[in-house]
Enzyme design. Structure first.
Site, mmCIF file in Angstrom:
data_model
loop_
_atom_site.group_PDB
_atom_site.id
_atom_site.type_symbol
_atom_site.label_atom_id
_atom_site.label_comp_id
_atom_site.label_asym_id
_atom_site.label_seq_id
_atom_site.Cartn_x
_atom_site.Cartn_y
_atom_site.Cartn_z
ATOM 1 N N HIS A 1 39.670 -18.344 6.108
ATOM 2 C CA HIS A 1 38.647 -17.381 5.849
ATOM 3 C C HIS A 1 39.866 -16.809 4.614
ATOM 4 C CE1 HIS A 1 38.117 -16.702 10.894
ATOM 5 N NE2 HIS A 1 38.701 -17.660 10.311
ATOM 6 N N ASP B 1 30.704 -24.063 12.406
ATOM 7 C CA ASP B 1 29.933 -23.465 11.338
ATOM 8 C C ASP B 1 31.612 -22.375 11.057
ATOM 9 O OD1 ASP B 1 31.268 -22.575 13.377
ATOM 10 O OD2 ASP B 1 31.246 -20.809 13.154
ATOM 11 N N GLU C 1 31.456 -20.134 16.301
ATOM 12 C CA GLU C 1 32.285 -19.470 17.265
ATOM 13 C C GLU C 1 32.701 -18.362 15.913
ATOM 14 O OE1 GLU C 1 37.173 -19.904 17.636
ATOM 15 O OE2 GLU C 1 35.555 -19.404 15.282
ATOM 16 N N GLU C 2 32.848 -18.093 14.498
ATOM 17 C CA GLU C 2 33.078 -17.198 14.111
ATOM 18 C C GLU C 2 31.965 -15.764 13.673
ATOM 19 O OE1 GLU C 2 36.221 -17.696 12.408
ATOM 20 O OE2 GLU C 2 35.731 -19.825 11.730
ATOM 21 N N ASP D 1 41.505 -27.434 21.970
ATOM 22 C CA ASP D 1 40.744 -26.806 20.690
ATOM 23 C C ASP D 1 41.517 -26.227 19.780
ATOM 24 O OD1 ASP D 1 38.635 -25.909 19.941
ATOM 25 O OD2 ASP D 1 38.337 -24.166 20.493
ATOM 26 N N HIS E 1 34.149 -26.579 16.107
ATOM 27 C CA HIS E 1 33.033 -25.766 15.345
ATOM 28 C C HIS E 1 32.596 -25.772 14.106
ATOM 29 C CE1 HIS E 1 35.607 -22.819 13.002
ATOM 30 N NE2 HIS E 1 36.232 -22.452 13.627
ATOM 31 N N ASP F 1 39.875 -24.744 8.561
ATOM 32 C CA ASP F 1 39.331 -24.214 10.195
ATOM 33 C C ASP F 1 37.245 -24.168 10.100
ATOM 34 O OD1 ASP F 1 39.002 -21.875 11.733
ATOM 35 O OD2 ASP F 1 39.215 -20.596 10.627
HETATM 36 ZN ZN LIG Z 1 38.455 -21.904 13.676
#
Ligand SMILES: [Zn+2]
Ligand SMILES: *[C@@H]1O[C@H](CO)[C@@H](O)[C@H](O)[C@H]1NC(C)=O
Ligand SMILES: *[C@@H]1O[C@H](CO)[C@@H](O)[C@H](O)[C@H]1NC(C)=O
Length: 583
Positions: free
Chosen positions: A555, A185, A252-253, A281, A183, A218
Site C-alpha cells: 500500500h 486488483d 478487494e482494495e 487467502d 485478488h 499485495d
Molecule cells: Zn491484499
C-alpha cells in the site's frame, strides 16, 4: 490486504534478560536433580492443589474463563506422506520448484503480472460502464497465456466479467474442496508519489533479490503463486483427491462491491452452504521471528467494521445573534464526549490474539519473564488477562487494537456561510470492532453517551437508529441523529484450531517451511475478501505464506517481494494441494 500495513510486529518484544528454559536446563546435572527431588515433590503437590482449587474458582468466572482448551497453543506435526509414489511425486515437485529454471520463469511470470496496472479506485463505476476496469481484460489474457494447462484443463468461470473462478475436479466428490483466494486488483499509485519510488511502480524491476512494484506483495504474489502450483501439478499429470478451487476477486482494495462477493454467492448457489473444507487467502503476518522463535501467524479472525454518522440539526439564523452553542459547537461536544470514553483493552480466550500470546509465552525463549508468567496465568484468571492487556496496550498501539474496539472520527462536514448559523452538520466515526463485541454494542454505547452527556445539557431530541428520545417539542434546540454511514460488518467468526483442516494446513506449513516453526493463530485488524465467504466454511486462514523479510511496503511506495520467499510460497501451495487428499 485492504488496510494500511505498518512495520509492526504482532508479539510483544522481550526486554529483560533472555530467559531460556532449555538453556537453564542444560546446566543441570543429575546430582542436582536428585538433590531437588524431595522438596520438588512437595512443591509439586502444593502446586497441583493450588491449581485445582484455582481451576474450580476460575470456572465461576463468566463464560470464557477458564480457557477451554487443555493446550493453550496446540501444535500439530509436520505432514509426512504415506506412500512411496506420493513421496516420489513430492520430491519431483519440490525439486522442480527449487530449480534455477523455475526461478527464472517464475520471475518473468511475476514481473509480467506486476507490469499490468490493475488499479481499483474508490469511485469506480459498474463493470461494463467504467472503462477503468478494461485493464483486467489484459490481465486475464496474460494469465491465460502464462498458465496454459490451468486454462485448458480446469473449468474457468468468469464471475461478473472479471472475477475468476477455477475448478479442478477431484477424484472423490464426497470430499469438500479447498479454495485458494487472492485478488487481482492493486491499490492505485498516486501521481504525487510516483517519483518517490526507487524504481517505477509498474516496471517490476528485479534487483537480484526483490521485485519492486505495486501489487508485488499485495497480492499478485499469492495469485501467481497459486497458479504456478496448479500448473506444475498439472504438468505432472496430478489429479487431486478432492476438488481444488481458486477464486480471485478484482476489487478487494475497495471493499469488494463487485468482485469476490459474487464468487462467494456463486459457490453458495452451486455447492450450498458449508460446502468448502478450507479457504486460504492473503493476509496475516506471514512468518516472523519474535523473541527468539519463528512463528507462522495465520489470521483466524478479523475485527468488525462500523461507520456511524452523527448529525446535529439546529435552527439557522443570523450569525450576529447566535445561541451560546451552534450546531458545530454541539457536534464538537459529542465528539469530545466520545473521545473521553474510549474502549478499553480486554483480553479473552475468544480472541485469536489471546492464543498468539499463549504461543509466545510457551515457545518464545526471549520473552520478558513477568509477561510470560502473567500470560500463562491469564488462561485461568481474568485479572491476569487484564494486566496483560493493559501492559501490552501501553507499549504498542498496534497490539492494543488487537484487544479492543477502536474509534476514530475521520470525517466532518458542516457550515456553508460565515455569517449564517449552521443548520446541519455531521461527523463520521470509524470503528473496528473487537472480536468479542458486536455492531449493536457500539450503537448502544453511542446512544447512552449522547443521552447522558449531551441531552442533559441541551434540550434536544435524539434519533438513534429510529429510536427517538429527549426533548421532541418543536421549541427544542434541535435534533441529533445517529445512523449507519455504510454497511456495517460484524467481527468474523473465529476459525477453530482443532479441526482436520487446521491440522493439514498447519502441518503443511511445518513440512515446507520448517518443523521448528510455531504456528500461532492471530487476529487481523483489517478485512480481506474472506468476509463474503463465512457461509462456506468455518476454516478460513488468512495467510500469505512468506517470511517477513520477503515482503515490504504494501500500500505504499517501494512495495516489493523477495523472489526467494515467493518460491517458498509456491512450494507451500503445491504441498497443501498434495496433502489435501491424505495420501
Ligand atoms: Zn491484499
Ligand atoms: C537464470 O537467469 C540468470 C540471470 O539471467 C542466468 O544467469 C542463468 O543462467 C539462468 N538460469 C537458467 C537455468 O536458465
Ligand atoms: C423542551 O425544550 C423547550 C425549549 O428549551 C422547553 O421549553 C421545554 O420545557 C422542554 N421540554 C421538556 C420536557 O424538557
Amino acid at each position: 490486504m485492504a488496510f494500511k500495513s505498518h512495520n509492526y510486529t504482532l508479539l510483544p518484544q522481550g526486554e529483560s534478560e533472555p530467559l531460556t528454559a532449555s538453556r537453564q536446563r542444560t546446566k543441570w546435572n543429575w546430582k542436582r536433580i536428585l538433590h531437588f527431588t524431595i522438596p520438588g515433590i512437595l512443591v509439586l503437590v502444593l502446586v497441583l492443589f493450588l491449581s485445582i482449587s484455582q481451576a474450580i474458582k476460575g470456572s465461576k468466572d463468566p463464560q470464557v474463563f477458564p480457557h477451554p482448551d487443555t493446550t493453550a497453543c496446540p501444535q500439530f506435526p509436520a505432514i509426512e506422506s504415506l506412500s512411496d509414489d506420493r513421496k516420489k511425486l513430492e520430491t519431483e515437485v519440490r525439486d522442480k520448484i527449487g530449480s534455477d529454471d523455475f526461478f527464472n520463469e517464475s520471475l518473468k511470470r511475476m514481473q509480467g503480472a506486476v507490469q499490468i496496472p490493475t488499479e481499483s479506485f474508490d469511485d469506480m463505476g459498474k463493470v461494463g460502464e467504467d472503462p477503468r476496469w478494461d485493464v483486467f481484460i489484459e490481465f486475464h489474457d496474460y494469465l491465460k497465456k502464462t498458465f496454459p494447462l490451468v486454462y485448458s484443463k480446469l473449468e474457468f468461470t468468469p464471475i461478473n466479467t472479471y472475477g475468476i473462478l477455477l475448478e479442478w475436479k477431484g477424484k472423490d466428490e464426497s470430499l469438500k474442496p479447498y479454495l485458494f483466494m487472492a485478488h487481482q486488483d492493486v491499490v492505485p499509485v498516486l501521481k504525487v508519489t510516483e517519483s518517490r519510488w526507487k524504481y517505477p511502480p509498474y516496471s517490476a524491476h528485479y534487483d537480484g533479490r526483490y521485485i519492486w512494484g505495486r501489487g508485488a506483495t499485495d497480492c499478485k504474489n499469492n495469485l501467481i503463486g497459486v497458479l504456478e502450483a496448479f500448473e506444475i501439478l498439472l504438468e505432472k499429470d496430478f489429479t487431486p483427491g478432492r476438488s481444488i478451487l481458486a477464486g480471485f476477486g478484482f476489487d478487494e482494495e475497495i471493499s469488494g462491491p463487485q468482485g469476490a462477493q459474487f464468487i462467494a454467492k456463486h459457490l453458495e448457489d452451486t455447492r450450498g452452504k458449508d460446502s468448502i473444507e478450507l479457504i486460504v487467502d492473503e493476509g496475516g503476518l506471514g512468518i516472523q521471528v519474535v523473541d527468539g522463535a519463528t512463528f507462522a501467524l495465520p489470521g483466524l479472525g478479523e475485527k468488525g467494521y462500523f461507520d456511524v454518522r452523527i448529525t446535529v440539526e439546529t435552527s439557522g439564523g443570523h450569525s450576529s445573534v447566535p445561541p451560546d452553542h451552534t450546531g458545530i459547537g454541539i457536534l464538537s461536544q459529542v465528539i469530545s464526549a466520545v473521545e473521553a470514553e474510549p474502549y478499553e483493552p480486554e483480553l479473552t480466550p475468544a480472541n485469536p490474539y489471546f492464543t498468539t500470546l499463549q504461543c509466545s509465552a510457551e515457545y518464545a525463549p526471549d520473552m520478558d519473564s513477568w509477561l510470560r508468567k502473567t500470560i500463562k496465568k491469564s488462561l485461568k484468571s481474568k485479572k491476569a488477562a487484564k494486566s496483560v492487556a493493559d501492559y501490552i496496550a501501553k507499549k504498542n498501539v498496534f497490539q492494543r487494537y488487537l484487544m479492543q474496539t477502536s474509534q476514530a472520527t475521520d470525517l466532518i462536514s458542516g457550515g456553508v456561510k460565515i455569517n449564517a448559523l449552521p443548520e446541519k452538520v455531521y461527523a463520521v466515526i470509524n470503528h473496528r470492532i473487537a472480536v468479542e463485541s458486536h455492531v449493536d454494542d457500539i450503537r448502544s454505547k453511542l446512544r447512552t453517551l449522547v443521552e447522558s452527556k449531551i441531552l442533559k445539557k441541551f434540550s434536544m431530541s435524539l434519533d438513534a437508529w429510529g429510536d427517538v428520545s429527549g426533548n421532541t417539542s418543536s421549541s427544542a434546540v434541535g435534533q441529533i441523529i445517529l445512523e449507519d454511514f455504510d454497511m456495517p460488518l460484524e467481527p468474523s467468526p473465529v476459525s477453530p484450531f482443532d479441526t482436520d483442516a487446521y491440522k493439514t494446513f498447519t502441518g503443511t506449513i511445518k513440512q515446507v517451511m520448517g518443523e521448528d516453526i510455531i504456528v500461532a493463530p492471530s487476529l487481523m485488524t483489517g478485512n480481506t475478501d474472506t468476509k463474503f465467504y463465512w457461509g462456506l466454511t468455518p476454516n478460513i486462514y488468512r495467510f500469505s505464506p512468506m517470511r517477513e523479510e520477503g515482503r515490504a511496503n504494501a500500500h505504499t511506495v517501494d512495495e516489493r517481494v523477495g523472489m526467494k520467499e515467493h518460491i517458498e510460497a509456491v512450494k507451500f501451495y503445491a504441498q497443501l494441494i498434495l496433502n489435501g487428499d491424505g495420501s
